[in-house]
Design an enzyme around this catalytic site. Structure first.
Site, PDB file in Angstrom:
ATOM      1  N   SER A   1      22.649  47.381 -30.680  1.00 22.69           N
ATOM      2  CA  SER A   1      22.223  48.715 -30.300  1.00 22.69           C
ATOM      3  C   SER A   1      21.763  49.394 -31.575  1.00 22.69           C
ATOM      4  O   SER A   1      22.396  49.235 -32.622  1.00 22.69           O
ATOM      5  CB  SER A   1      23.409  49.460 -29.678  1.00 22.69           C
ATOM      6  OG  SER A   1      22.988  50.416 -28.744  1.00 22.69           O
ATOM      7  N   ARG A   2      20.647  50.140 -31.485  1.00 26.56           N
ATOM      8  CA  ARG A   2      20.071  50.713 -32.707  1.00 26.56           C
ATOM      9  C   ARG A   2      20.961  51.785 -33.309  1.00 26.56           C
ATOM     10  O   ARG A   2      21.023  51.959 -34.516  1.00 26.56           O
ATOM     11  CB  ARG A   2      18.692  51.307 -32.392  1.00 26.56           C
ATOM     12  CG  ARG A   2      17.683  50.280 -31.917  1.00 26.56           C
ATOM     13  CD  ARG A   2      16.525  50.965 -31.222  1.00 26.56           C
ATOM     14  NE  ARG A   2      17.000  51.886 -30.189  1.00 26.56           N
ATOM     15  CZ  ARG A   2      16.213  52.665 -29.445  1.00 26.56           C
ATOM     16  NH1 ARG A   2      14.919  52.623 -29.627  1.00 26.56           N
ATOM     17  NH2 ARG A   2      16.716  53.459 -28.530  1.00 26.56           N
TER      18      ARG A   2
ATOM     19  N   LYS B   1      20.096  46.730 -13.440  1.00 29.43           N
ATOM     20  CA  LYS B   1      19.025  47.043 -12.509  1.00 29.43           C
ATOM     21  C   LYS B   1      18.167  48.175 -13.065  1.00 29.43           C
ATOM     22  O   LYS B   1      18.699  49.001 -13.804  1.00 29.43           O
ATOM     23  CB  LYS B   1      19.578  47.405 -11.123  1.00 29.43           C
ATOM     24  CG  LYS B   1      20.682  48.442 -11.084  1.00 29.43           C
ATOM     25  CD  LYS B   1      20.530  49.843 -11.496  1.00 29.43           C
ATOM     26  CE  LYS B   1      19.439  50.688 -10.981  1.00 29.43           C
ATOM     27  NZ  LYS B   1      19.680  52.146 -11.295  1.00 29.43           N
TER      28      LYS B   1
HETATM   29  P1  NAP Z   1      20.801  55.064 -21.717  1.00 24.60           P
HETATM   30  O1  NAP Z   1      22.196  55.480 -21.992  1.00 24.60           O
HETATM   31  O2  NAP Z   1      19.721  56.062 -21.861  1.00 24.60           O
HETATM   32  O3  NAP Z   1      20.351  53.782 -22.554  1.00 24.60           O
HETATM   33  C1  NAP Z   1      21.198  52.749 -22.970  1.00 24.60           C
HETATM   34  C2  NAP Z   1      20.932  52.423 -24.436  1.00 24.60           C
HETATM   35  O4  NAP Z   1      19.797  51.591 -24.550  1.00 24.60           O
HETATM   36  C3  NAP Z   1      20.602  53.608 -25.296  1.00 24.60           C
HETATM   37  O5  NAP Z   1      21.758  54.305 -25.660  1.00 24.60           O
HETATM   38  C4  NAP Z   1      19.885  52.984 -26.477  1.00 24.60           C
HETATM   39  O6  NAP Z   1      20.841  52.627 -27.473  1.00 24.60           O
HETATM   40  C5  NAP Z   1      19.310  51.696 -25.903  1.00 24.60           C
HETATM   41  N1  NAP Z   1      17.841  51.657 -25.902  1.00 24.60           N
HETATM   42  C6  NAP Z   1      17.083  50.641 -26.342  1.00 24.60           C
HETATM   43  N2  NAP Z   1      15.785  50.890 -26.193  1.00 24.60           N
HETATM   44  C7  NAP Z   1      15.682  52.098 -25.656  1.00 24.60           C
HETATM   45  C8  NAP Z   1      14.586  52.889 -25.285  1.00 24.60           C
HETATM   46  N3  NAP Z   1      13.328  52.466 -25.408  1.00 24.60           N
HETATM   47  N4  NAP Z   1      14.854  54.112 -24.747  1.00 24.60           N
HETATM   48  C9  NAP Z   1      16.115  54.548 -24.614  1.00 24.60           C
HETATM   49  N5  NAP Z   1      17.201  53.806 -24.959  1.00 24.60           N
HETATM   50  C10 NAP Z   1      16.994  52.587 -25.480  1.00 24.60           C
HETATM   51  O7  NAP Z   1      20.676  54.485 -20.228  1.00 24.60           O
HETATM   52  P2  NAP Z   1      21.795  54.111 -19.173  1.00 24.60           P
HETATM   53  O8  NAP Z   1      22.071  55.274 -18.302  1.00 24.60           O
HETATM   54  O9  NAP Z   1      22.941  53.418 -19.824  1.00 24.60           O
HETATM   55  O10 NAP Z   1      20.948  53.095 -18.272  1.00 24.60           O
HETATM   56  C11 NAP Z   1      20.595  51.799 -18.726  1.00 24.60           C
HETATM   57  C12 NAP Z   1      20.282  50.935 -17.517  1.00 24.60           C
HETATM   58  O11 NAP Z   1      21.441  50.906 -16.668  1.00 24.60           O
HETATM   59  C13 NAP Z   1      19.137  51.477 -16.652  1.00 24.60           C
HETATM   60  O12 NAP Z   1      18.341  50.425 -16.195  1.00 24.60           O
HETATM   61  C14 NAP Z   1      19.847  52.154 -15.490  1.00 24.60           C
HETATM   62  O13 NAP Z   1      19.073  52.112 -14.305  1.00 24.60           O
HETATM   63  C15 NAP Z   1      21.097  51.294 -15.351  1.00 24.60           C
HETATM   64  N6  NAP Z   1      22.213  52.016 -14.746  1.00 24.60           N
HETATM   65  C16 NAP Z   1      22.551  53.271 -15.182  1.00 24.60           C
HETATM   66  C17 NAP Z   1      23.558  53.973 -14.531  1.00 24.60           C
HETATM   67  C18 NAP Z   1      23.967  55.364 -14.981  1.00 24.60           C
HETATM   68  O14 NAP Z   1      24.833  55.968 -14.327  1.00 24.60           O
HETATM   69  N7  NAP Z   1      23.447  55.915 -16.054  1.00 24.60           N
HETATM   70  C19 NAP Z   1      24.226  53.401 -13.449  1.00 24.60           C
HETATM   71  C20 NAP Z   1      23.901  52.105 -13.078  1.00 24.60           C
HETATM   72  C21 NAP Z   1      22.883  51.434 -13.725  1.00 24.60           C
HETATM   73  P3  NAP Z   1      20.422  52.581 -29.005  1.00 24.60           P
HETATM   74  O15 NAP Z   1      19.643  53.838 -29.288  1.00 24.60           O
HETATM   75  O16 NAP Z   1      21.733  52.512 -29.732  1.00 24.60           O
HETATM   76  O17 NAP Z   1      19.580  51.353 -29.160  1.00 24.60           O
END
Ligand code: NAP
Length: 307
Positions: free
Chosen positions: A35-36, A89
């Protein structure tokens, strides 16, 4: 002995669900993260998957929890490095990306698991079993939630590939495609785009069922107050309501099934099973319906959205 696994993208879903599910799984042990900007205390941390794969050749399974945009490049990288891959997903930003990963995993003899967490909600299997053989007349999906509450500040949901309201809506479609006894296809859609955003904030979908059932879905990210994740199914033998995202099933008001949230425990148990059997599981049907909505949907402009 627990298998070592690496997690990529330590953000909301990794912390809320993946890390606790791995800790409780027995089948896996979290050995490294990529993770970045984040890491997990006490776990070997890397700023990119590339460096992780080079340094930790002992880890043969990788679970990707990044947003869909960057997912393909990392999945491909992991498969090329000979690692089994589990995908959050939706499995990618496009269908073709995922087809490429399927072919690559097959050619390398590796497991590729495209997860649909909502399919592991407590009452989805009970709903599928109850519906089998029934005369289904109408299916009405209502999936309405507050984007500010569930995706605070996550701008990627408004970028191309981020899916907008289909990010939660695809969960409903993953349940629909798991419980409906025959394939459906989209026949009409209206997508509401905020004036200042690139993905929809709401969507209304109509599906064609080969046996004539009326199937509709309403997704909306503007719902404040109580949140709704329900599927109501009218049949010749009564009306089933699968509510709370698949957690509870009732028929004509009588509860038939309910249980605690073990969706991610179910995903990791399934990944362990696929690895043990040397199999892959990639069902693209929920994502196909979303792609169809973008090709067929009528676009309407609605009020601008600000966080
Ligand atoms: P998030 O917190 O915004 O992203 C997860 C991590 O991915 C970020 O903290 C970031 O970490 C890394 N990352 C790498 N490339 C990125 C980019 N281009 N833009 C943004 N972040 C990037 O998202 P999330 O809510 O965990 O969701 C991730 C996936 O899980 C999605 O496909 C979503 O549909 C799925 N999901 C989410 C939930 C929910 O409740 N949020 C529930 C079920 C499934 P670094 O900056 O440290 O690299």
């Amino acid at each position: 002995m627990a298998r070592q696994i690496a997690l990529v993208g330590i953000g909301k879903i990794a912390r809320d669900q993946h890390i606790p599910a791995i800790a409780g799984s027995g089948a896996f042990s979290l050995a490294a993260t990529a993770s970045r900007n984040a890491g997990v205390d006490g776990v070997d941390g890397f700023s990119s998957l590339e460096t992780l794969l080079a340094a930790r050749t002992d880890i043969d399974a990788v679970s990707l929890c990044t947003p869909p945009g960057p997912r393909y490049a990392d999945a491909r990288r992991a498969l090329l490095a000979g690692r089994h891959v589990m995908l959050e997903k939706p499995p990618g930003a496009t269908l073709s990306e995922v087809h490429d990963l399927i072919a690559l995993a097959e050619a390398r003899g590796l497991t590729l698991f495209a997860t649909w967490h909502s399919r592991h909600a407590a009452s989805v299997a009970a709903a599928r079993d109850w519906l089998a053989g029934k005369d289904i007349r109408r299916v009405e999906i209502t999936w309405k939630e507050d984007v500010r509450r569930w995706h605070p500040g996550q701008d990627w949901v408004w970028e191309p590939g981020g899916l907008g309201v289909f990010d939660p809506g695809i969960n409903a479609l993953s349940v629909l495609t798991a419980i409906h006894p025959r394939p459906l296809h989209l026949s009409a859609a209206e997508l509401s785009f905020p004036a200042n955003r690139l993905t929809p904030i709401a969507a209304d979908l109509t599906f064609r069922d080969p046996e004539g059932a009326e199937v509709t879905a309403a997704f909306d990210w503007r719902q404040e107050g109580p949140q709704t994740w329900d599927i109501v199914i009218e049949t010749g033998a009564g009306t089933a309501t699968l509510s709370d995202g698949g957690a509870r099933l009732s028929v004509d008001g009588t509860e038939m099934s309910a249980g605690p949230d073990r969706e991610y425990a179910g995903l990791y148990a399934r990944f362990a099973e696929l690895l043990a059997n040397g199999e892959s599981e990639v069902d693209l049907s929920p994502m196909r319906h979303v792609a169809d909505a973008f090709t067929l949907g009528r676009r309407v402009e609605v009020d601008a959205f600000e966080w």
